[in-house]
Design an enzyme around this catalytic site. Structure first.
Site, PDB file in Angstrom:
ATOM      1  N   CYS A  76       0.864  -1.185   0.000  1.00 36.99           N
ATOM      2  CA  CYS A  76       0.000   0.000   0.000  1.00 36.99           C
ATOM      3  C   CYS A  76       0.896   1.229   0.000  1.00 36.99           C
ATOM      4  O   CYS A  76       2.010   1.192   0.523  1.00 36.99           O
ATOM      5  CB  CYS A  76      -0.892   0.002   1.240  1.00 36.99           C
ATOM      6  SG  CYS A  76      -1.891   1.502   1.401  1.00 36.99           S
ATOM      7  N   SER A 100       0.733   3.740   1.785  1.00 32.15           N
ATOM      8  CA  SER A 100       1.055   4.226   3.144  1.00 32.15           C
ATOM      9  C   SER A 100       2.354   3.590   3.644  1.00 32.15           C
ATOM     10  O   SER A 100       3.106   4.227   4.384  1.00 32.15           O
ATOM     11  CB  SER A 100      -0.087   3.938   4.119  1.00 32.15           C
ATOM     12  OG  SER A 100      -1.251   4.589   3.682  1.00 32.15           O
ATOM     13  N   HIS A 111       4.968   5.616   1.856  1.00 35.15           N
ATOM     14  CA  HIS A 111       5.141   6.935   2.488  1.00 35.15           C
ATOM     15  C   HIS A 111       6.147   6.822   3.638  1.00 35.15           C
ATOM     16  O   HIS A 111       6.948   7.723   3.870  1.00 35.15           O
ATOM     17  CB  HIS A 111       3.828   7.435   3.091  1.00 35.15           C
ATOM     18  CG  HIS A 111       2.837   7.978   2.102  1.00 35.15           C
ATOM     19  ND1 HIS A 111       3.181   8.764   1.040  1.00 35.15           N
ATOM     20  CD2 HIS A 111       1.480   7.875   2.043  1.00 35.15           C
ATOM     21  CE1 HIS A 111       2.083   9.111   0.372  1.00 35.15           C
ATOM     22  NE2 HIS A 111       1.046   8.576   0.955  1.00 35.15           N
ATOM     23  N   HIS A 167       0.334  -3.565   6.275  1.00 33.05           N
ATOM     24  CA  HIS A 167      -0.931  -3.410   7.004  1.00 33.05           C
ATOM     25  C   HIS A 167      -2.096  -3.847   6.130  1.00 33.05           C
ATOM     26  O   HIS A 167      -3.230  -3.476   6.369  1.00 33.05           O
ATOM     27  CB  HIS A 167      -1.100  -1.954   7.454  1.00 33.05           C
ATOM     28  CG  HIS A 167      -1.176  -0.999   6.301  1.00 33.05           C
ATOM     29  ND1 HIS A 167      -0.071  -0.649   5.563  1.00 33.05           N
ATOM     30  CD2 HIS A 167      -2.225  -0.373   5.729  1.00 33.05           C
ATOM     31  CE1 HIS A 167      -0.448   0.173   4.601  1.00 33.05           C
ATOM     32  NE2 HIS A 167      -1.752   0.351   4.676  1.00 33.05           N
ATOM     33  N   CYS A 203      -6.973  -2.876   3.562  1.00 31.82           N
ATOM     34  CA  CYS A 203      -6.802  -1.414   3.457  1.00 31.82           C
ATOM     35  C   CYS A 203      -7.367  -0.856   2.150  1.00 31.82           C
ATOM     36  O   CYS A 203      -8.402  -0.223   2.143  1.00 31.82           O
ATOM     37  CB  CYS A 203      -5.343  -0.997   3.622  1.00 31.82           C
ATOM     38  SG  CYS A 203      -5.129   0.788   3.539  1.00 31.82           S
TER      39      CYS A 203
HETATM   40  N1  APR Z   1      -2.329  13.774 -10.407  1.00 29.97           N
HETATM   41  C1  APR Z   1      -3.026  12.655 -10.721  1.00 29.97           C
HETATM   42  N2  APR Z   1      -2.650  11.405 -10.334  1.00 29.97           N
HETATM   43  C2  APR Z   1      -1.519  11.296  -9.616  1.00 29.97           C
HETATM   44  C3  APR Z   1      -0.723  12.417  -9.260  1.00 29.97           C
HETATM   45  C4  APR Z   1      -1.183  13.723  -9.694  1.00 29.97           C
HETATM   46  N3  APR Z   1      -0.509  14.810  -9.398  1.00 29.97           N
HETATM   47  N4  APR Z   1       0.324  11.979  -8.530  1.00 29.97           N
HETATM   48  C5  APR Z   1       0.205  10.637  -8.445  1.00 29.97           C
HETATM   49  N5  APR Z   1      -0.905  10.222  -9.104  1.00 29.97           N
HETATM   50  C6  APR Z   1      -1.408   8.848  -9.239  1.00 29.97           C
HETATM   51  C7  APR Z   1      -0.326   7.809  -9.510  1.00 29.97           C
HETATM   52  O1  APR Z   1       0.013   7.757 -10.891  1.00 29.97           O
HETATM   53  C8  APR Z   1      -1.015   6.526  -9.010  1.00 29.97           C
HETATM   54  O2  APR Z   1      -1.734   5.877 -10.038  1.00 29.97           O
HETATM   55  O3  APR Z   1      -1.990   8.461  -8.013  1.00 29.97           O
HETATM   56  C9  APR Z   1      -1.970   7.030  -7.932  1.00 29.97           C
HETATM   57  C10 APR Z   1      -1.585   6.626  -6.510  1.00 29.97           C
HETATM   58  O4  APR Z   1      -1.685   5.233  -6.422  1.00 29.97           O
HETATM   59  P1  APR Z   1      -0.813   4.330  -5.417  1.00 29.97           P
HETATM   60  O5  APR Z   1       0.576   4.858  -5.359  1.00 29.97           O
HETATM   61  O6  APR Z   1      -1.014   2.900  -5.795  1.00 29.97           O
HETATM   62  O7  APR Z   1      -1.472   4.674  -3.991  1.00 29.97           O
HETATM   63  P2  APR Z   1      -2.649   3.976  -3.156  1.00 29.97           P
HETATM   64  O8  APR Z   1      -2.102   2.807  -2.382  1.00 29.97           O
HETATM   65  O9  APR Z   1      -3.857   3.802  -3.995  1.00 29.97           O
HETATM   66  O10 APR Z   1      -2.897   5.109  -2.032  1.00 29.97           O
HETATM   67  C11 APR Z   1      -3.314   6.411  -2.389  1.00 29.97           C
HETATM   68  O11 APR Z   1      -4.354   6.819  -0.252  1.00 29.97           O
HETATM   69  O12 APR Z   1      -4.357   5.575   1.713  1.00 29.97           O
HETATM   70  C12 APR Z   1      -3.758   6.622   1.022  1.00 29.97           C
HETATM   71  O13 APR Z   1      -1.492   6.652   1.879  1.00 29.97           O
HETATM   72  C13 APR Z   1      -2.295   6.375   0.748  1.00 29.97           C
HETATM   73  O14 APR Z   1      -1.906   8.651   0.171  1.00 29.97           O
HETATM   74  C14 APR Z   1      -2.057   7.342  -0.367  1.00 29.97           C
HETATM   75  C15 APR Z   1      -3.363   7.290  -1.151  1.00 29.97           C
HETATM   76 ZN    ZN Z   2      -3.025   1.243   3.306  1.00 27.89          ZN
END
Ligand code: APR
Ligand code: ZN
Ligand code: ZN
Length: 381
Positions: free
Chosen positions: A47, A49, A52, A71, A178
């Site tokens: 995930c 998070s 991060h 998690h 999650c």
């Molecule tokens: N504009 C549009 N899309 C974006 C941008 C942006 N500026 N920056 C990143 N992205 C897209 C990425 O290309 C990716 O497809 O956002 C998506 C994020 O996906 P993941 O990295 O897989 O994240 P995910 O696990 O879905 O979590 C997203 O939710 O729970 C929270 O901590 C987690 O902050 C995180 C968010």
């Molecule tokens: Zn998560």
């Protein structure tokens, strides 16, 4: 071999320092104390998070290394500590980073799903008795989000666990721990998306894609899926998106400007920020209908990040709200989501991009950094 009551030696991915890759170590997992459960983890998915934390962007000041991330896991109870009655050895379970004690003010209220009981110890990487159950070469290793499922065995509080259907494939339903719940519930429970409405989802990782799926399940008419990675368009459309927008294709015009143009100045009924970026949170907010639009923040930013908005943009009735774990109460709702998957009412399979070994998890996080894959599921042997 009966392992109950004895320490277990096993493999885990350990983060020794922020901004460094995970190391694969042999660790010792102490037996569960009173009110705790030791789990043999069968599967755990990646995930953002976790990422991060690796990248030092989340909770760095509160958390200590070394720690074991993870998690979004599922597993089988190996043994339980004194006084644990809800689960027993052999039960199939999903650890809950959002516990449910049923006793705190929040748990007793139907206004929130966020339990406050374990918050301080969990944020500090400790079990409720303020100690840890992990050691590596004699050194204390901290817990993460009350789960630490990037380990073959983990110990969690019995407030942070729920028993699920033993028939459910653990390498699929782990994502309910999650990503799927967080996005799907943000649309269904937190925003309460209405039939025939318009929605826009910013960020199409597992969280955003499941928000798309939730908007579709709620009967939204228009679902605009937004990501800087054009490869996400196909899967978003499969899950219910009616349109895809890439902010990089829009030239100088900010995405909220384009959305307002395309909606005749009206804006969108429900928007979701599923990235964790203050700039896209603003875009999601300004994309909303100025009188009744609801912007739901799902993405997580570093703890000191502030969000500034023009006050007049909220005064006519636009709403800005947050959503944690999709508004689901862990013990009550996670087993039901598993049943929905078993009844083919909830898609999980399309969210899983690949199955990997624990040792491949650094590469999986690299692809997540590039915004490429939704979820990589670690299957423990
Ligand atoms: N504009 C549009 N899309 C974006 C941008 C942006 N500026 N920056 C990143 N992205 C897209 C990425 O290309 C990716 O497809 O956002 C998506 C994020 O996906 P993941 O990295 O897989 O994240 P995910 O696990 O879905 O979590 C997203 O939710 O729970 C929270 O901590 C987690 O902050 C995180 C968010
Ligand atoms: Zn998560
Ligand atoms: Zn509680």
């Amino acid at each position: 071999m009966d392992t109950a009551g004895k320490p277990i030696t096993c493999k885990a991915a350990v983060l020794w320092e922020f901004n460094k890759p995970l190391s694969f170590e042999t660790i010792e997992v102490a037996p569960p104390k009173a009110g705790e459960v030791r789990i043999k983890v069968v599967a755990n998915s990646t995930c953002h998070s976790d990422l991060h934390v690796i990248d030092g962007a989340l909770w760095e000041k509160r958390m200590q290394c070394p720690l074991i991330l993870g998690h979004e896991g599922a597993g089988i109870v190996e043994s339980v500590g004194e006084g644990v009655t809800e689960v027993q050895a052999g039960d199939h379970v999903i650890p809950l980073w959002n516990p449910q004690c049923r006793e705190c003010e929040n748990c007793k209220s139907n206004k929130t799903n966020v339990c406050s009981k374990l918050r301080d110890t969990q944020n500090a990487g400790l079990m409720p008795d303020k100690t840890t159950r992990f050691t590596c070469n004699g050194k204390t290793v901290y817990h993460f989000m009350g789960c630490s499922t990037f380990s073959e065995y983990t110990v969690v509080s019995d407030l942070s666990i729920c028993k699920i259907n033993p028939e459910a494939p653990l390498d699929k339903v782990c994502v309910i721990g999650c990503g799927i719940s967080t996005g799907y519930g943000a649309a269904i429970n937190s925003a309460k998306v209405t039939e025939g409405s318009s929605c826009a989802v910013f960020g199409l990782g597992a969280v955003g894609l499941s928000a798309v799926m939730g908007c579709k399940a709620a009967g939204a008419k228009t679902i605009i899926a937004i990501d800087i990675n054009p490869d996400k368009a196909e899967i978003a459309k499969k899950l219910g998106a009616t349109d895809f927008m890439n902010p990089k294709d829009l030239g100088q015009i900010p995405i909220e400007g384009v959305i307002l143009q395309q909606t005749g100045g009206r804006g969108i009924d429900f928007t979701f920020e599923c990235i964790g970026n203050a700039a896209t949170m603003k875009s999601a907010f300004y994309s909303c209908h100025n009188a009744w639009g609801v912007c739901t923040i799902v993405g997580v930013t570093p703890p000191t990040q502030e969000l500034s908005i023009i006050t007049l943009a909220i005064v006519a009735g636009r709403k800005l709200q947050g959503s944690v774990f999709g508004g689901y109460k862990g013990k009550d709702d996670v087993p039901k989501l598993v049943e929905q998957y078993m009844n083919k009412e909830l898609n999980i399979d399309d969210f899983i991009s690949q199955n990997i070994k624990l040792e491949e998890v650094n590469e999986a996080f690299d692809t997540m950094r590039q915004g490429k894959l939704a979820r990589s599921v670690v299957k423990f042997e």
